[in-house]
Design a protein around this motif. Structure first.
Motif, PDB file in Angstrom:
ATOM      1  N   GLN A  71      35.604  35.051  37.380  1.00 32.92           N
ATOM      2  CA  GLN A  71      34.183  35.363  37.527  1.00 32.92           C
ATOM      3  C   GLN A  71      33.466  34.270  38.324  1.00 32.92           C
ATOM      4  O   GLN A  71      32.562  34.550  39.109  1.00 32.92           O
ATOM      5  CB  GLN A  71      33.543  35.554  36.140  1.00 32.92           C
ATOM      6  CG  GLN A  71      32.108  36.029  36.187  1.00 32.92           C
ATOM      7  CD  GLN A  71      31.904  37.346  36.957  1.00 32.92           C
ATOM      8  OE1 GLN A  71      32.791  38.206  37.005  1.00 32.92           O
ATOM      9  NE2 GLN A  71      30.745  37.492  37.586  1.00 32.92           N
ATOM     10  N   GLU A  74      34.094  34.994  41.821  1.00 30.25           N
ATOM     11  CA  GLU A  74      33.241  36.125  42.226  1.00 30.25           C
ATOM     12  C   GLU A  74      31.846  35.635  42.630  1.00 30.25           C
ATOM     13  O   GLU A  74      31.260  36.113  43.592  1.00 30.25           O
ATOM     14  CB  GLU A  74      33.072  37.123  41.064  1.00 30.25           C
ATOM     15  CG  GLU A  74      34.279  37.979  40.774  1.00 30.25           C
ATOM     16  CD  GLU A  74      34.399  39.187  41.692  1.00 30.25           C
ATOM     17  OE1 GLU A  74      33.390  39.557  42.303  1.00 30.25           O
ATOM     18  OE2 GLU A  74      35.513  39.730  41.805  1.00 30.25           O
ATOM     19  N   TYR A  83      40.912  36.570  46.150  1.00 29.36           N
ATOM     20  CA  TYR A  83      41.412  35.414  45.388  1.00 29.36           C
ATOM     21  C   TYR A  83      42.656  35.762  44.565  1.00 29.36           C
ATOM     22  O   TYR A  83      43.516  34.914  44.353  1.00 29.36           O
ATOM     23  CB  TYR A  83      40.312  34.821  44.499  1.00 29.36           C
ATOM     24  CG  TYR A  83      39.605  35.794  43.588  1.00 29.36           C
ATOM     25  CD1 TYR A  83      40.180  36.198  42.395  1.00 29.36           C
ATOM     26  CD2 TYR A  83      38.363  36.314  43.933  1.00 29.36           C
ATOM     27  CE1 TYR A  83      39.533  37.099  41.565  1.00 29.36           C
ATOM     28  CE2 TYR A  83      37.713  37.220  43.098  1.00 29.36           C
ATOM     29  CZ  TYR A  83      38.304  37.602  41.915  1.00 29.36           C
ATOM     30  OH  TYR A  83      37.677  38.494  41.100  1.00 29.36           O
TER      31      TYR A  83
ATOM     32  N   THR B 176      36.355  41.926  36.504  1.00 29.06           N
ATOM     33  CA  THR B 176      35.707  41.444  37.726  1.00 29.06           C
ATOM     34  C   THR B 176      35.602  42.582  38.743  1.00 29.06           C
ATOM     35  O   THR B 176      36.326  43.574  38.664  1.00 29.06           O
ATOM     36  CB  THR B 176      36.507  40.294  38.363  1.00 29.06           C
ATOM     37  OG1 THR B 176      37.777  40.798  38.730  1.00 29.06           O
ATOM     38  CG2 THR B 176      36.630  39.118  37.423  1.00 29.06           C
ATOM     39  N   GLN B 177      34.717  42.369  39.685  1.00 30.38           N
ATOM     40  CA  GLN B 177      34.516  43.392  40.711  1.00 30.38           C
ATOM     41  C   GLN B 177      35.780  43.584  41.555  1.00 30.38           C
ATOM     42  O   GLN B 177      36.108  44.691  41.951  1.00 30.38           O
ATOM     43  CB  GLN B 177      33.341  42.989  41.589  1.00 30.38           C
ATOM     44  CG  GLN B 177      32.463  44.153  41.913  1.00 30.38           C
ATOM     45  CD  GLN B 177      31.212  43.742  42.641  1.00 30.38           C
ATOM     46  OE1 GLN B 177      31.273  43.252  43.760  1.00 30.38           O
ATOM     47  NE2 GLN B 177      30.067  43.925  42.009  1.00 30.38           N
ATOM     48  N   GLU B 178      36.489  42.483  41.796  1.00 27.80           N
ATOM     49  CA  GLU B 178      37.713  42.586  42.603  1.00 27.80           C
ATOM     50  C   GLU B 178      38.730  43.502  41.925  1.00 27.80           C
ATOM     51  O   GLU B 178      39.393  44.319  42.564  1.00 27.80           O
ATOM     52  CB  GLU B 178      38.331  41.206  42.844  1.00 27.80           C
ATOM     53  CG  GLU B 178      39.490  41.285  43.826  1.00 27.80           C
ATOM     54  CD  GLU B 178      40.243  39.991  44.008  1.00 27.80           C
ATOM     55  OE1 GLU B 178      39.872  39.208  44.883  1.00 27.80           O
ATOM     56  OE2 GLU B 178      41.214  39.756  43.262  1.00 27.80           O
ATOM     57  N   PHE B 179      38.847  43.362  40.593  1.00 28.15           N
ATOM     58  CA  PHE B 179      39.739  44.237  39.841  1.00 28.15           C
ATOM     59  C   PHE B 179      39.367  45.702  40.043  1.00 28.15           C
ATOM     60  O   PHE B 179      40.211  46.539  40.345  1.00 28.15           O
ATOM     61  CB  PHE B 179      39.643  43.940  38.351  1.00 28.15           C
ATOM     62  CG  PHE B 179      40.675  42.964  37.849  1.00 28.15           C
ATOM     63  CD1 PHE B 179      41.873  42.783  38.501  1.00 28.15           C
ATOM     64  CD2 PHE B 179      40.435  42.230  36.713  1.00 28.15           C
ATOM     65  CE1 PHE B 179      42.812  41.879  38.030  1.00 28.15           C
ATOM     66  CE2 PHE B 179      41.360  41.324  36.230  1.00 28.15           C
ATOM     67  CZ  PHE B 179      42.549  41.151  36.891  1.00 28.15           C
ATOM     68  N   GLN B 182      40.368  46.993  43.327  1.00 24.98           N
ATOM     69  CA  GLN B 182      41.807  47.234  43.431  1.00 24.98           C
ATOM     70  C   GLN B 182      42.193  48.485  42.656  1.00 24.98           C
ATOM     71  O   GLN B 182      43.003  49.289  43.110  1.00 24.98           O
ATOM     72  CB  GLN B 182      42.585  46.037  42.866  1.00 24.98           C
ATOM     73  CG  GLN B 182      42.516  44.814  43.748  1.00 24.98           C
ATOM     74  CD  GLN B 182      43.124  43.591  43.081  1.00 24.98           C
ATOM     75  OE1 GLN B 182      43.349  43.549  41.877  1.00 24.98           O
ATOM     76  NE2 GLN B 182      43.383  42.563  43.870  1.00 24.98           N
ATOM     77  N   ARG B 188      34.375  46.565  48.116  1.00 25.96           N
ATOM     78  CA  ARG B 188      33.501  45.802  47.210  1.00 25.96           C
ATOM     79  C   ARG B 188      32.063  46.352  47.224  1.00 25.96           C
ATOM     80  O   ARG B 188      31.439  46.507  46.175  1.00 25.96           O
ATOM     81  CB  ARG B 188      33.504  44.342  47.679  1.00 25.96           C
ATOM     82  CG  ARG B 188      33.073  43.340  46.673  1.00 25.96           C
ATOM     83  CD  ARG B 188      33.372  41.957  47.234  1.00 25.96           C
ATOM     84  NE  ARG B 188      34.586  41.438  46.668  1.00 25.96           N
ATOM     85  CZ  ARG B 188      34.644  40.831  45.486  1.00 25.96           C
ATOM     86  NH1 ARG B 188      33.563  40.694  44.770  1.00 25.96           N
ATOM     87  NH2 ARG B 188      35.774  40.349  45.031  1.00 25.96           N
TER      88      ARG B 188
END
Lengths: 95, 241
Positions: A71, A74, A83, B176-179, B182, B188
């Motif tokens: 986080q 982020e 990352y 998280t947003q990245e998760f 994916q 994003r």
């Protein structure tokens, strides 16, 4: 102005932790503990780079160090980068 | 819509595969099950490497993902308390081109892959339950693939959140947003837009990676039919015969 972290710096930190991994992990056989030890070390180094207190940051996010690291990235990465890809490549797959 | 079941006093029985075993069979397997905590990002197995353990999640959620050479990741499926991570072993292989990692922290029962192989060779109740679960998993993968082709980012996101909500058994979890990008194969900016619109509509709250399900009913309404199809199939697989 808040300090940020870029892909290059994060990659450097992960490589550094990878080099320290044998020492960090010598007493642990548990998979979760080993992952957490590595991610906590990365988190500490990322926070040091960002000039933030890592314990206070983890408390603020009310979660374990692994999530706190993700986080924090982020919120402070600039420009955006993947990352997780760097973490996997430099660190987690070497466990 | 049938949601996944959670919450018995024996944590192992929060897992539907283990809970579906006859009691005597479960007791016999118990010495081979070890309760482990999984943390976010923990790697269960890597691409094309021998799989050492299979996992029966209680409240953790694990993802099987396809990794591209350039480092991009796309979710193939998620597994929670409805199933077992390690169908590759069950189906007779010791490795897969997919990788698996924990996506939502929590607990799971772990079994050595060699112990699972020995169980399968006996052709007992576990074998039969895992055959049914594998059918449910195949439908889940197929339906999710179709959903990703045909439905809007908001509908896909709603499906994913509902499935995660069922599996973790609580209204709040971190992601998280990245998760999310994916898992849903979205950019994003799109994920951010969808999360904001859901938040404005009072379906969820999303602050600093912490997602709270505020109005589950509205989330179900915002979702496409795919969530219901997947839940119904898992429910059918575990219905008493």
């Amino acid at each position: 102005m808040k300090k940020t972290i870029d892909e290059h710096e994060f990659g450097r930190i992960c490589k550094e932790v990878h080099a320290e991994a044998p020492r960090l992990l010598q007493r642990s056989n548990d998979d979760s503990e080993r992952t957490e030890l590595l991610l906590k070390t990365v988190f500490e180094k990322v926070c040091r780079h960002l000039d933030i207190n890592f314990e206070r940051q983890a408390d603020a996010l009310k979660e374990d160090y692994a999530f706190a690291l993700l986080q924090t990235l982020e919120e402070r990465m600039e420009p955006e980068f993947l990352y997780s890809t760097i973490l996997d490549r430099e660190l987690l797959t070497a466990l | 819509m049938e949601a996944y079941v959670t919450g018995p006093s024996d944590p192992n029985l929060a897992n539907r595969v283990l809970a579906a075993l006859p009691h005597a069979e479960y007791e016999r397997l118990l010495p081979r099950l070890k309760t482990v905590s999984l943390i976010v990002k923990q790697v269960m197995y890597e691409q094309n490497t021998p799989i050492k353990y299979v996992y029966f999640p209680f409240n953790a959620v694990v993802s099987e993902v396809a990794k591209m050479k350039n480092g991009q990741i796309s979710e193939v499926t998620t597994i929670g308390n409805e199933g077992m991570l390690g169908t590759t072993v069950f189906l007779g292989s010791d490795r897969t081109p997919l990788a698996a990692f924990a996506q939502v922290a929590g607990q799971a029962a772990r079994m050595k892959a060699s112990d699972l192989r020995a169980e399968i060779a006996q052709d007992g109740p576990l074998m039969k339950i895992l055959l049914r679960y594998t059918q449910g998993l195949m439908v889940q993968i197929a339906q999710s693939g179709a959903c990703n082709q045909l439905h809007s980012p908001k509908q896909r996101c709603a499906r994913w959140l509902l499935m995660t909500h069922d599996r973790v058994g609580r209204d709040e979890f971190v992601l998280t947003q990245e998760f999310l990008c994916q898992m849903l194969g979205l950019r994003r900016a799109t994920v951010s837009e969808v999360a904001s619109s859901m938040q404005r509509a009072g379906l969820i709250r999303y602050t600093r990676g912490r997602i709270s399900i505020i109005d589950r009913h509205a989330l179900e309404t915002a979702c496409c039919e795919c969530y219901g199809v997947i839940c119904a199939e898992h429910g059918r697989m575990f219905a008493k015969k």
